[in-house]
Design a protein around this motif. Structure first.
Motif, short mmCIF file in Angstrom:
data_model
loop_
_atom_site.label_atom_id
_atom_site.label_comp_id
_atom_site.label_asym_id
_atom_site.label_seq_id
_atom_site.Cartn_x
_atom_site.Cartn_y
_atom_site.Cartn_z
N GLY A 91 9.15 5.62 -18.26
CA GLY A 91 8.64 6.99 -18.37
C GLY A 91 8.31 7.60 -17.03
O GLY A 91 9.11 7.55 -16.10
N GLU A 92 7.10 8.16 -16.91
CA GLU A 92 6.71 8.84 -15.67
C GLU A 92 6.22 7.89 -14.59
O GLU A 92 5.90 8.30 -13.49
CB GLU A 92 5.63 9.88 -15.99
CG GLU A 92 6.13 11.02 -16.88
CD GLU A 92 5.07 12.07 -17.13
OE1 GLU A 92 3.91 11.86 -16.64
OE2 GLU A 92 5.36 13.08 -17.77
N LYS A 93 6.14 6.62 -14.91
CA LYS A 93 5.72 5.63 -13.92
C LYS A 93 6.94 4.88 -13.39
O LYS A 93 8.01 4.88 -14.00
CB LYS A 93 4.72 4.64 -14.54
CG LYS A 93 3.38 5.28 -14.91
CD LYS A 93 2.43 4.24 -15.46
CE LYS A 93 1.06 4.84 -15.75
NZ LYS A 93 0.36 5.24 -14.52
N GLY A 94 6.76 4.21 -12.28
CA GLY A 94 7.82 3.37 -11.77
C GLY A 94 7.95 2.11 -12.62
O GLY A 94 6.96 1.59 -13.12
N GLN A 95 9.16 1.63 -12.76
CA GLN A 95 9.37 0.41 -13.53
C GLN A 95 9.19 -0.82 -12.63
O GLN A 95 9.77 -0.91 -11.55
CB GLN A 95 10.77 0.36 -14.12
CG GLN A 95 11.10 -0.97 -14.79
CD GLN A 95 12.49 -1.00 -15.37
OE1 GLN A 95 12.72 -0.45 -16.45
NE2 GLN A 95 13.42 -1.64 -14.67
N PHE A 96 8.39 -1.76 -13.09
CA PHE A 96 8.31 -3.08 -12.47
C PHE A 96 8.94 -4.05 -13.46
O PHE A 96 8.46 -4.22 -14.58
CB PHE A 96 6.86 -3.48 -12.19
CG PHE A 96 6.75 -4.85 -11.56
CD1 PHE A 96 6.74 -4.99 -10.18
CD2 PHE A 96 6.70 -5.99 -12.35
CE1 PHE A 96 6.68 -6.25 -9.60
CE2 PHE A 96 6.63 -7.25 -11.78
CZ PHE A 96 6.62 -7.38 -10.40
N LEU A 97 10.03 -4.68 -13.05
CA LEU A 97 10.79 -5.51 -13.98
C LEU A 97 10.29 -6.96 -13.95
O LEU A 97 10.33 -7.63 -12.91
CB LEU A 97 12.28 -5.48 -13.62
CG LEU A 97 13.20 -6.13 -14.67
CD1 LEU A 97 13.18 -5.32 -15.98
CD2 LEU A 97 14.63 -6.24 -14.13
N THR A 102 0.82 -1.21 0.00
CA THR A 102 0.00 0.00 0.00
C THR A 102 0.86 1.27 0.00
O THR A 102 0.34 2.37 -0.24
CB THR A 102 -0.96 0.03 1.21
OG1 THR A 102 -0.19 0.15 2.42
CG2 THR A 102 -1.81 -1.22 1.27
N LYS A 103 2.15 1.13 0.27
CA LYS A 103 3.06 2.28 0.28
C LYS A 103 3.87 2.39 -1.02
O LYS A 103 4.68 3.31 -1.16
CB LYS A 103 4.04 2.18 1.45
CG LYS A 103 3.38 2.05 2.82
CD LYS A 103 2.67 3.33 3.22
CE LYS A 103 2.00 3.20 4.59
NZ LYS A 103 2.94 2.89 5.67
N LEU A 104 3.65 1.47 -1.96
CA LEU A 104 4.49 1.44 -3.16
C LEU A 104 4.37 2.71 -4.00
O LEU A 104 5.34 3.14 -4.63
CB LEU A 104 4.18 0.21 -4.00
CG LEU A 104 4.70 -1.12 -3.45
CD1 LEU A 104 4.25 -2.28 -4.34
CD2 LEU A 104 6.23 -1.10 -3.35
N ASN A 105 3.19 3.32 -4.03
CA ASN A 105 3.05 4.55 -4.82
C ASN A 105 3.93 5.67 -4.27
O ASN A 105 4.35 6.57 -5.01
CB ASN A 105 1.59 5.00 -4.87
CG ASN A 105 0.80 4.23 -5.93
OD1 ASN A 105 1.39 3.58 -6.79
ND2 ASN A 105 -0.52 4.31 -5.86
#
Length: 318
Positions: A160-166, A145-148
């Motif tokens: 880009g403007e989002k976090g990368q999930f590999l 719930t804190k990932l954002n």
């Protein structure tokens, strides 16, 4: 660069021959009117693209050839293509199946060309992980719930403007893009392309102390070198992943199993009995996979394991 799975699997390449197909439960004895096989003959094993599976094949192939007298072919395929091989006769066995209830319904229940051969003994876990340094530096990063709050930390040129999930190989079992959407997380999935590249990314992230969140799983030999930290998602409950577009729960725990071609199993081949009897642990698989990744050939790693575990594999023999 050739990935480690390709190097591991290259040792297994064999000739594929076509065989007939035909119900549902794995009975190793030949059906009435069909004489039991007196010799093993040829066995064709699917090789899926991860190092743990390659370790399975190494040991099974070595013992089938050395102790049962089989000729073993090993064919590199994706998980879905392996099931199709059971139907067209080019594959006799899948050594490590991760769920795939949809494929079981198609090939076991409806087409009746495949049967379950029992559990491998391996416990499978799929999930989201971060390198240890991140969990230590940002203790609440393991709370999904804190990932954002940390999405900006994971931004890359690809995301880009989002976090990368590999993620790893696009053919792997994965709900990640759906989970990100349904959990309303500011991330996007970027594929490393292979298990080898995924491992390299986590190694680099830990060594260089660079941010990384991604897909990983066990059994996997890397976890004996780097204690990646699992991020629990909303609890898995049976059926919570039944509708693909609505998944908002963690991955199910897997008791990995084996799938055989029904006509092969019904032939009375001693290889079918061996494969039904074969079970081992995550530690066994990881030890062989690590030896293969660190430079031993498949045969050398299999022989090393077999020499140290005779009392285990003697129970598998027909």
């Amino acid at each position: 660069m050739v990935n480690s799975f390709v190097r591991l699997a290259a040792a297994f390449l064999g000739v594929v021959t076509l065989a007939g197909c035909a119900g549902s439960e794995a009975a190793i004895t030949a059906p009435p009117g069909v004489p039991a096989a007196t010799s093993c003959g040829e066995v064709n094993i699917a090789v899926n693209p991860w190092s743990g599976y390659a370790a399975n094949v190494a040991v099974v192939k070595y013992l089938l050839e050395q102790e049962v007298g089989c000729t073993v072919g090993a064919i590199e395929l994706s998980e879905t293509s392996s099931w199709a091989g059971l139907a067209d006769g080019s594959i006799d066995v899948i050594l490590e199946n991760w769920g795939h209830d949809d494929l079981k319904k198609k090939y076991i229940d409806r087409q009746k060309v495949a049967v379950e051969l029992g559990l491998t003994g391996n416990k499978g876990v799929i999930g989201w992980y971060v390198p240890p340094w991140m969990a230590k530096t940002y203790p609440d990063i393991t709370d999904w719930t804190k990932l954002n709050d940390y999405a900006e930390l994971f931004q890359t040129a690809e995301s880009g403007e989002k976090g990368q999930f590999l993620a790893g190989d696009p053919s792997f079992v994965t709900n990640d893009a759906t989970l990100i959407k349904n959990l309303k997380l500011d991330y996007t999935v970027v594929y490393a392309g292979s298990e080898d590249k995924l491992i390299a990314a986590f190694r680099k992230a830990q060594t260089k102390k660079t941010p990384l969140i991604g897909y990983f799983y066990e059994p996997q030999w890397l976890l004996s070198d780097i204690k990646l930290v699992h991020i629990p998602l909303p609890n898995y409950t049976p059926g919570c992943d039944a509708v693909a577009d609505a998944v908002a729960c963690d991955y199910q725990p897997y008791d990995l199993d084996k799938i055989g071609r029904k006509a092969f199993v019904d032939s009375g081949s001693p290889a079918a009995t061996f494969l039904k009897n074969w079970t081992w642990t995550n530690a066994d698989q990881n030890a062989v996979a690590k030896d293969m990744t660190k430079g031993l050939t498949a045969e050398q790693a299999a022989r090393k394991w077999a020499d140290a575990h005779r009392t285990t594999w003697e129970k598998w023999l027909p």
